[in-house]
Design a protein around this motif. Structure first.
Motif, short mmCIF file in Angstrom:
data_model
loop_
_atom_site.label_atom_id
_atom_site.label_comp_id
_atom_site.label_asym_id
_atom_site.label_seq_id
_atom_site.Cartn_x
_atom_site.Cartn_y
_atom_site.Cartn_z
N SER A 192 0.81 -1.21 0.00
CA SER A 192 0.00 0.00 0.00
C SER A 192 0.85 1.27 0.00
O SER A 192 0.48 2.27 -0.62
N GLU A 193 2.00 1.25 0.69
CA GLU A 193 2.86 2.43 0.71
C GLU A 193 3.30 2.80 -0.70
O GLU A 193 3.17 3.95 -1.12
N ALA A 194 3.82 1.83 -1.43
CA ALA A 194 4.29 2.09 -2.79
C ALA A 194 3.13 2.46 -3.72
O ALA A 194 3.29 3.28 -4.63
N MET A 195 1.96 1.86 -3.49
CA MET A 195 0.79 2.21 -4.30
C MET A 195 0.46 3.70 -4.17
O MET A 195 0.12 4.36 -5.15
N GLY A 200 -5.24 7.60 -3.37
CA GLY A 200 -3.96 7.69 -2.69
C GLY A 200 -4.09 8.22 -1.27
O GLY A 200 -3.44 7.74 -0.34
N LEU A 201 -4.97 9.24 -1.09
CA LEU A 201 -5.17 9.82 0.24
C LEU A 201 -5.77 8.81 1.21
O LEU A 201 -5.40 8.78 2.39
N LEU A 241 0.11 6.39 -7.24
CA LEU A 241 -1.15 7.11 -7.43
C LEU A 241 -0.92 8.62 -7.44
O LEU A 241 -1.57 9.34 -8.19
N ASN A 242 0.02 9.09 -6.63
CA ASN A 242 0.35 10.51 -6.65
C ASN A 242 0.90 10.91 -8.02
O ASN A 242 0.48 11.93 -8.59
#
Length: 369
Positions: free
Chosen positions: A165-168, A195-196, A172-173
């Motif tokens: 999830s961190e890398a996702m 992303g938020l 997404l940013n």
């Protein structure tokens, strides 16, 4: 049972990472320094390479480019000593990001190539996804938007497969920024919102503030200036709390655009000068060029075509050097509206009268709007 030095170092690194997510930068640096000191005593090169890399990335995210470079260089040295292929891959990737920020594109591409080769040898799927994303950023900057989107989707797919999830949230940013640039505003909003949700669920203050700020740029493009102002102030306040000069400078750039859109040209000019002051020590050539573009726009709106020409010429040169062809073409078109074309001589270095920001304030300077 008493902890070994290795166990204590791992504990300190975990505490540092947690402090980073919460936005407590000072504590994070303290924990990293404790871990590095312990690992140096134990001569555990692979673990030391990782700790140095994490510390370097925190420096990089704060806009402290030279400090990040020194950490990454030492990380590569320790990776060589340890013989760890994975550590070498990570170090090369991080050094490539620094080269990209500084505008050394040939070196950047060489380092990404090295990083990808070592990551493939190590079987590090996550790192290969990160490198794919970083190459997408490079393509985006060069105006190769379709290729950039493909890279982003490749990396997002890899991270979704591994449930990272961190890398996702990082990808997404970048996707949201690409959609904003292409004018696909609803897709940008949806992408940033996704992303938020991830960043907030993880308690990741840094990524959250970056996403909020970039969402603010969508609101600017859509003419929703109140929403943009709120996003900008939130991102600036969070960055100021962390001592994150990079995001502070980006937020000031956004604030200046909002002021210009509202017709508060003198306030916009003052904000830009503060933003340029913040950006001076970051060694981020793209950010500096973007600041100069904004400075030219505001100067032109004020009727000061001489300052506009200086700003746009320097911005055009920087965009050209960075391979940002679309941005460079935009600057040359703006220069043409002034009745001037690109000069064969380098533009004189623009040094506006900087206003040093008050370190005690937690919001950008305000003006009657």
């Amino acid at each position: 049972m008493k902890q070994t030095a290795s166990e204590e170092s791992r504990r300190l690194i975990e505490l540092a990472r947690d402090a980073e997510r919460r936005g407590d930068t000072a504590k994070a640096f303290g924990y990293y320094d404790g871990a590095i000191e312990s690992l140096e005593r134990e001569q555990e090169s692979a673990a030391l390479a990782e700790a140095l890399r994490w510390k370097g990335t925190l420096h990089r995210e704060q806009g402290e480019t030279e400090a990040a470079y020194r950490c990454y260089t030492e990380s590569l040295h320790q990776a060589d000593l340890s013989g760890s292929v994975a550590c070498k891959a990570h170090a090369y990737n991080c050094l490539a990001i620094i080269a990209q920020r500084r505008g050394n594109l040939i070196e950047c591409e060489r380092l990404y190539h090295e990083a990808a080769e070592y990551a493939a040898r190590a079987g590090d799927v996550r790192l290969l996804g990160m490198i794919e994303q970083n190459r997408g950023v490079l393509l985006n900057m060069r105006g190769r938007f379709v290729a950039a989107e493909a890279r982003y989707f490749n990396s997002l797919g890899a991270f979704e497969q591994t449930r990272d999830s961190e890398a996702m949230s990082w990808v997404l940013n970048n996707l949201g920024m690409l959609y904003t640039k292409l004018g696909h505003y609803q897709r940008a909003v949806e992408t940033f919102d996704r992303g938020l949700r991830i960043a907030r669920n993880r308690g990741d203050a840094l990524v959250e503030s970056v996403l909020v700020l970039n969402l603010g740029w969508v609101w600017v493009a859509m003419g929703k200036l109140d929403e943009a102002e709120h996003a900008c102030a939130e991102a600036y306040g969070s960055a100021h709390h962390r001592g994150d000069h990079l995001t502070m400078a980006e937020a000031l750039k956004c604030r200046a655009r909002i002021e210009r859109e509202r017709g508060s040209l003198s306030a916009s000019l003052a904000t830009l000068r503060i933003g340029i002051f913040e950006a001076e020590g970051l060694e981020d050539r793209l950010l500096q060029a973007e600041m100069l573009r904004e400075l030219g726009q505001t100067s032109h709106a004020l009727g000061n075509n001489a300052d506009a020409e200086l700003a746009w010429r320097e911005a055009a040169e920087s965009f050209d050097d960075l391979g940002a062809r679309t941005d460079a073409a935009e600057m040359k078109a703006l220069l043409a509206t002034l009745g001037t074309g690109p000069s064969k001589e380098k533009a004189p270095r623009l040094r506006p009268k900087y206003f040093r920001p008050n370190p005690d304030i937690s919001e950008p300077p305000t003006a009657e709007l």
